[in-house]
Design a protein around this motif. Structure first.
Motif, PDB file in Angstrom:
ATOM      1  N   PRO A  86     159.204  74.681  97.758  1.00 62.30           N
ATOM      2  CA  PRO A  86     159.973  75.503  96.819  1.00 62.30           C
ATOM      3  C   PRO A  86     161.380  75.824  97.311  1.00 62.30           C
ATOM      4  O   PRO A  86     162.301  75.997  96.524  1.00 62.30           O
ATOM      5  CB  PRO A  86     159.154  76.788  96.698  1.00 62.30           C
ATOM      6  N   GLU A  87     161.535  75.885  98.648  1.00 67.96           N
ATOM      7  CA  GLU A  87     162.856  76.098  99.239  1.00 67.96           C
ATOM      8  C   GLU A  87     162.863  75.485 100.632  1.00 67.96           C
ATOM      9  O   GLU A  87     161.806  75.291 101.231  1.00 67.96           O
ATOM     10  CB  GLU A  87     163.208  77.586  99.294  1.00 67.96           C
ATOM     11  N   PRO A  88     164.034  75.162 101.164  1.00 74.47           N
ATOM     12  CA  PRO A  88     164.098  74.606 102.514  1.00 74.47           C
ATOM     13  C   PRO A  88     163.507  75.598 103.516  1.00 74.47           C
ATOM     14  O   PRO A  88     163.726  76.808 103.394  1.00 74.47           O
ATOM     15  CB  PRO A  88     165.594  74.411 102.754  1.00 74.47           C
ATOM     16  N   ILE A  89     162.764  75.079 104.495  1.00 72.24           N
ATOM     17  CA  ILE A  89     162.105  75.969 105.452  1.00 72.24           C
ATOM     18  C   ILE A  89     161.911  75.262 106.787  1.00 72.24           C
ATOM     19  O   ILE A  89     161.756  74.042 106.837  1.00 72.24           O
ATOM     20  CB  ILE A  89     160.761  76.469 104.877  1.00 72.24           C
ATOM     21  N   ILE A  90     161.941  76.043 107.862  1.00 70.69           N
ATOM     22  CA  ILE A  90     161.688  75.513 109.204  1.00 70.69           C
ATOM     23  C   ILE A  90     160.557  76.304 109.842  1.00 70.69           C
ATOM     24  O   ILE A  90     160.269  77.438 109.450  1.00 70.69           O
ATOM     25  CB  ILE A  90     162.953  75.551 110.091  1.00 70.69           C
ATOM     26  N   ASN A  91     159.936  75.700 110.838  1.00 71.00           N
ATOM     27  CA  ASN A  91     158.873  76.341 111.625  1.00 71.00           C
ATOM     28  C   ASN A  91     157.745  76.895 110.772  1.00 71.00           C
ATOM     29  O   ASN A  91     157.217  77.970 111.050  1.00 71.00           O
ATOM     30  CB  ASN A  91     159.456  77.443 112.518  1.00 71.00           C
ATOM     31  N   ILE A  92     157.363  76.172 109.745  1.00 73.03           N
ATOM     32  CA  ILE A  92     156.290  76.607 108.857  1.00 73.03           C
ATOM     33  C   ILE A  92     154.939  76.266 109.483  1.00 73.03           C
ATOM     34  O   ILE A  92     154.808  75.254 110.162  1.00 73.03           O
ATOM     35  CB  ILE A  92     156.454  75.961 107.465  1.00 73.03           C
ATOM     36  N   GLY A  93     153.957  77.119 109.263  1.00 69.93           N
ATOM     37  CA  GLY A  93     152.595  76.846 109.702  1.00 69.93           C
ATOM     38  C   GLY A  93     151.848  76.127 108.592  1.00 69.93           C
ATOM     39  O   GLY A  93     152.139  76.327 107.420  1.00 69.93           O
ATOM     40  N   CYS A  94     150.887  75.294 108.950  1.00 66.00           N
ATOM     41  CA  CYS A  94     150.117  74.596 107.920  1.00 66.00           C
ATOM     42  C   CYS A  94     148.756  74.191 108.469  1.00 66.00           C
ATOM     43  O   CYS A  94     148.594  73.998 109.674  1.00 66.00           O
ATOM     44  CB  CYS A  94     150.872  73.384 107.403  1.00 66.00           C
ATOM     45  N   TYR A  95     147.792  74.108 107.563  1.00 66.79           N
ATOM     46  CA  TYR A  95     146.481  73.587 107.925  1.00 66.79           C
ATOM     47  C   TYR A  95     145.806  72.997 106.701  1.00 66.79           C
ATOM     48  O   TYR A  95     146.071  73.405 105.571  1.00 66.79           O
ATOM     49  CB  TYR A  95     145.600  74.653 108.582  1.00 66.79           C
ATOM     50  N   ALA A  96     144.935  72.018 106.930  1.00 64.60           N
ATOM     51  CA  ALA A  96     144.158  71.398 105.852  1.00 64.60           C
ATOM     52  C   ALA A  96     142.961  72.296 105.575  1.00 64.60           C
ATOM     53  O   ALA A  96     142.234  72.667 106.491  1.00 64.60           O
ATOM     54  CB  ALA A  96     143.709  70.002 106.252  1.00 64.60           C
ATOM     55  N   VAL A  97     142.756  72.671 104.324  1.00 63.59           N
ATOM     56  CA  VAL A  97     141.659  73.560 103.938  1.00 63.59           C
ATOM     57  C   VAL A  97     140.353  72.774 103.966  1.00 63.59           C
ATOM     58  O   VAL A  97     140.225  71.747 103.294  1.00 63.59           O
ATOM     59  CB  VAL A  97     141.901  74.159 102.540  1.00 63.59           C
ATOM     60  N   GLY A  99     136.898  71.234 103.308  1.00 64.53           N
ATOM     61  CA  GLY A  99     136.107  70.964 102.115  1.00 64.53           C
ATOM     62  C   GLY A  99     136.908  70.817 100.832  1.00 64.53           C
ATOM     63  O   GLY A  99     136.353  70.832  99.749  1.00 64.53           O
ATOM     64  N   SER A 100     138.224  70.704 100.936  1.00 60.99           N
ATOM     65  CA  SER A 100     139.038  70.555  99.721  1.00 60.99           C
ATOM     66  C   SER A 100     140.148  69.542  99.963  1.00 60.99           C
ATOM     67  O   SER A 100     140.289  69.008 101.056  1.00 60.99           O
ATOM     68  CB  SER A 100     139.633  71.898  99.299  1.00 60.99           C
ATOM     69  N   LYS A 101     140.933  69.337  98.943  1.00 59.15           N
ATOM     70  CA  LYS A 101     142.097  68.450  99.056  1.00 59.15           C
ATOM     71  C   LYS A 101     143.362  69.274  99.047  1.00 59.15           C
ATOM     72  O   LYS A 101     144.355  68.912  98.434  1.00 59.15           O
ATOM     73  CB  LYS A 101     142.100  67.443  97.904  1.00 59.15           C
ATOM     74  N   GLU A 102     143.334  70.405  99.746  1.00 55.14           N
ATOM     75  CA  GLU A 102     144.472  71.322  99.771  1.00 55.14           C
ATOM     76  C   GLU A 102     144.996  71.517 101.187  1.00 55.14           C
ATOM     77  O   GLU A 102     144.254  71.408 102.157  1.00 55.14           O
ATOM     78  CB  GLU A 102     144.058  72.692  99.213  1.00 55.14           C
ATOM     79  N   ILE A 103     146.287  71.792 101.247  1.00 58.31           N
ATOM     80  CA  ILE A 103     146.941  72.159 102.498  1.00 58.31           C
ATOM     81  C   ILE A 103     147.567  73.526 102.268  1.00 58.31           C
ATOM     82  O   ILE A 103     148.245  73.743 101.271  1.00 58.31           O
ATOM     83  CB  ILE A 103     148.033  71.128 102.884  1.00 58.31           C
ATOM     84  N   THR A 104     147.331  74.441 103.196  1.00 57.08           N
ATOM     85  CA  THR A 104     147.912  75.780 103.098  1.00 57.08           C
ATOM     86  C   THR A 104     149.118  75.858 104.020  1.00 57.08           C
ATOM     87  O   THR A 104     149.061  75.444 105.179  1.00 57.08           O
ATOM     88  CB  THR A 104     146.884  76.856 103.507  1.00 57.08           C
ATOM     89  N   LEU A 105     150.240  76.370 103.487  1.00 60.76           N
ATOM     90  CA  LEU A 105     151.465  76.576 104.256  1.00 60.76           C
ATOM     91  C   LEU A 105     151.701  78.068 104.383  1.00 60.76           C
ATOM     92  O   LEU A 105     151.464  78.820 103.432  1.00 60.76           O
ATOM     93  CB  LEU A 105     152.653  75.925 103.538  1.00 60.76           C
ATOM     94  N   PHE A 106     152.197  78.510 105.545  1.00 70.23           N
ATOM     95  CA  PHE A 106     152.446  79.931 105.741  1.00 70.23           C
ATOM     96  C   PHE A 106     153.552  80.140 106.768  1.00 70.23           C
ATOM     97  O   PHE A 106     153.836  79.269 107.575  1.00 70.23           O
ATOM     98  CB  PHE A 106     151.169  80.648 106.205  1.00 70.23           C
ATOM     99  N   GLY A 107     154.188  81.299 106.693  1.00 64.39           N
ATOM    100  CA  GLY A 107     155.221  81.674 107.655  1.00 64.39           C
ATOM    101  C   GLY A 107     156.489  80.856 107.505  1.00 64.39           C
ATOM    102  O   GLY A 107     156.845  80.411 106.424  1.00 64.39           O
ATOM    103  N   GLY A 108     157.168  80.674 108.595  1.00 59.70           N
ATOM    104  CA  GLY A 108     158.405  79.902 108.626  1.00 59.70           C
ATOM    105  C   GLY A 108     159.643  80.767 108.443  1.00 59.70           C
ATOM    106  O   GLY A 108     159.576  81.987 108.300  1.00 59.70           O
ATOM    107  N   MET A 109     160.785  80.104 108.470  1.00 64.72           N
ATOM    108  CA  MET A 109     162.074  80.791 108.303  1.00 64.72           C
ATOM    109  C   MET A 109     162.912  80.034 107.291  1.00 64.72           C
ATOM    110  O   MET A 109     162.871  78.857 107.179  1.00 64.72           O
ATOM    111  CB  MET A 109     162.848  80.837 109.619  1.00 64.72           C
TER     112      MET A 109
END
Length: 109
Positions: A86-97, A99-109
């Motif tokens: 949705p917007e440019p971001i650095i140092n984002i956290g992520c993990y594959a959920v 049992g699903s086909k989803e990736i969760t992104l969190f944090g960052g600057m």
């Protein structure tokens, strides 16, 4: 902050204690995040900064054709996908959920 912005990729084989060169990213980046999907088919690279230290909103992925040993099939290439952050971001956290086909992104600057 000085960042080493590079396109280079390598894979570390734990069994052989050996680094193998992997195809370059399409866009040099630093301070990005990587996640391997649960199916072990795709590795995604999210955001980061480019050579001008400008934050990125692009997402790249590479498909592993040989899940057991990705270094055996190096014909695959990174590709920028049509979905962007949705917007440019650095140092984002992520993990594959699990049992699903989803990736969760969190944090960052």
């Amino acid at each position: 902050m000085v960042r080493n912005v590079i396109p280079y990729c390598e894979i570390f084989n734990i069994s052989d204690n050996l680094w193998t060169v992997f195809p370059d990213l399409t866009q040099p980046r630093a301070s990005h995040s990587l996640v391997l999907t649960e199916s072990l088919k795709y590795l995604y690279a999210f955001g980061g900064v480019d050579l001008d230290n400008k934050p990125l909103n692009t997402i790249e992925r590479v498909r592993f054709n040989n899940i057991v040993d990705p270094t055996k099939d190096l014909n695959t290439m990174w590709q920028v996908i049509s979905v962007q952050l949705p917007e440019p971001i650095i140092n984002i956290g992520c993990y594959a959920v699990h049992g699903s086909k989803e990736i969760t992104l969190f944090g960052g600057m």
